[in-house]
Design a protein around this motif. Structure first.
Motif, PDB file in Angstrom:
ATOM      1  N   MET A 161       8.192  -4.327  45.462  1.00  0.00           N
ATOM      2  CA  MET A 161       6.742  -4.111  45.537  1.00  0.00           C
ATOM      3  C   MET A 161       6.060  -5.363  46.071  1.00  0.00           C
ATOM      4  O   MET A 161       6.484  -6.478  45.786  1.00  0.00           O
ATOM      5  CB  MET A 161       6.189  -3.823  44.138  1.00  0.00           C
ATOM      6  N   GLN A 162       4.988  -5.149  46.813  1.00  0.00           N
ATOM      7  CA  GLN A 162       4.169  -6.273  47.244  1.00  0.00           C
ATOM      8  C   GLN A 162       3.315  -6.727  46.059  1.00  0.00           C
ATOM      9  O   GLN A 162       2.939  -5.916  45.225  1.00  0.00           O
ATOM     10  CB  GLN A 162       3.285  -5.859  48.419  1.00  0.00           C
ATOM     11  N   LYS A 163       3.036  -8.010  45.986  1.00  0.00           N
ATOM     12  CA  LYS A 163       2.171  -8.503  44.935  1.00  0.00           C
ATOM     13  C   LYS A 163       0.724  -8.207  45.273  1.00  0.00           C
ATOM     14  O   LYS A 163       0.420  -7.979  46.435  1.00  0.00           O
ATOM     15  CB  LYS A 163       2.403  -9.986  44.655  1.00  0.00           C
ATOM     16  N   MET A 166       1.277  -6.948  41.233  1.00  0.00           N
ATOM     17  CA  MET A 166       1.780  -5.737  40.591  1.00  0.00           C
ATOM     18  C   MET A 166       0.643  -5.176  39.741  1.00  0.00           C
ATOM     19  O   MET A 166       0.624  -5.291  38.529  1.00  0.00           O
ATOM     20  CB  MET A 166       2.988  -6.044  39.711  1.00  0.00           C
ATOM     21  N   VAL A 199       8.957  -7.782  42.349  1.00  0.00           N
ATOM     22  CA  VAL A 199       7.728  -8.058  43.089  1.00  0.00           C
ATOM     23  C   VAL A 199       8.059  -9.107  44.145  1.00  0.00           C
ATOM     24  O   VAL A 199       8.745 -10.090  43.863  1.00  0.00           O
ATOM     25  CB  VAL A 199       6.610  -8.551  42.151  1.00  0.00           C
TER      26      VAL A 199
END
Length: 181
Positions: free
Chosen positions: A17-19, A21, A44
């Motif tokens: 995931m891109q930060k 979160m 992340v």
């Protein structure tokens, strides 16, 4: 939302995931719970730890080239066009630390470990009234022998010649400087 995406993924999927979160603690908690329910292996994105210059510095530290690390300072004075990010800055509880400087903190932790405590204050700027914060001062407490601080300013409009992004490390045997950008 990210929770809806996570809930649609096959059980047991690996996820990067891109930060940040989540836009706040509540949303991050929902994302974490959704990952657990779907049995996802999730991370992340904190890529600074793996940048070539940072791998070289880590190697210098681990090989003893710098000696015992006693000082680590991150100094950033730049212009970040928050208005172009398109991430709904006005909706984020915190902007600067969660979308930018989290990379520095992550890298510092990879080098020094977890601090005993951390002190930080992020503040707004009049040029970005809809952005919760865009400047941060932080101290990561590693005891009485290591000084670790971050001075982060994303509102320097004085021109490129007066901007800086630098990490300085000092050890008992030597030092290292990483200029970023």
């Amino acid at each position: 939302t990210l929770v809806e995406v996570i809930e649609a993924l096959p059980r047991g999927t690996n996820v990067l995931m891109q930060k940040p979160m989540g836009c706040n603690f509540g949303e991050a908690s929902q994302i974490l719970e959704a990952c657990r329910q779907r049995q996802l292996t999730a991370a992340v994105n904190l890529q600074l730890r793996f940048g070539p210059a940072f791998l070289a510095v880590r190697n210098a530290i681990e090989s003893g080239m710098l000696g015992e690390l006693v000082d680590l300072e991150v100094r950033l004075s730049c212009h970040t066009p928050w208005e172009d990010w398109g991430i709904g800055n006005e909706d984020l509880e915190f902007v600067e630390m969660t979308t930018h400087s989290i990379h520095y903190v992550s890298w510092i932790r990879s080098v020094l470990g977890n601090p005993v405590t951390a002190y930080a204050r992020s503040v707004k700027h009049p040029r970005f009234p809809d952005t919760s914060d865009c400047r941060t001062s932080a101290i990561l407490d590693y005891g009485d022998m290591v000084r670790c601080c971050l001075s982060l300013n994303h509102t320097n409009h004085t021109g490129p010649a007066h901007r800086q992004a630098r990490i300085t490390l000092m050890g008992t045997r030597g030092g290292a400087i990483v200029d970023i950008g």
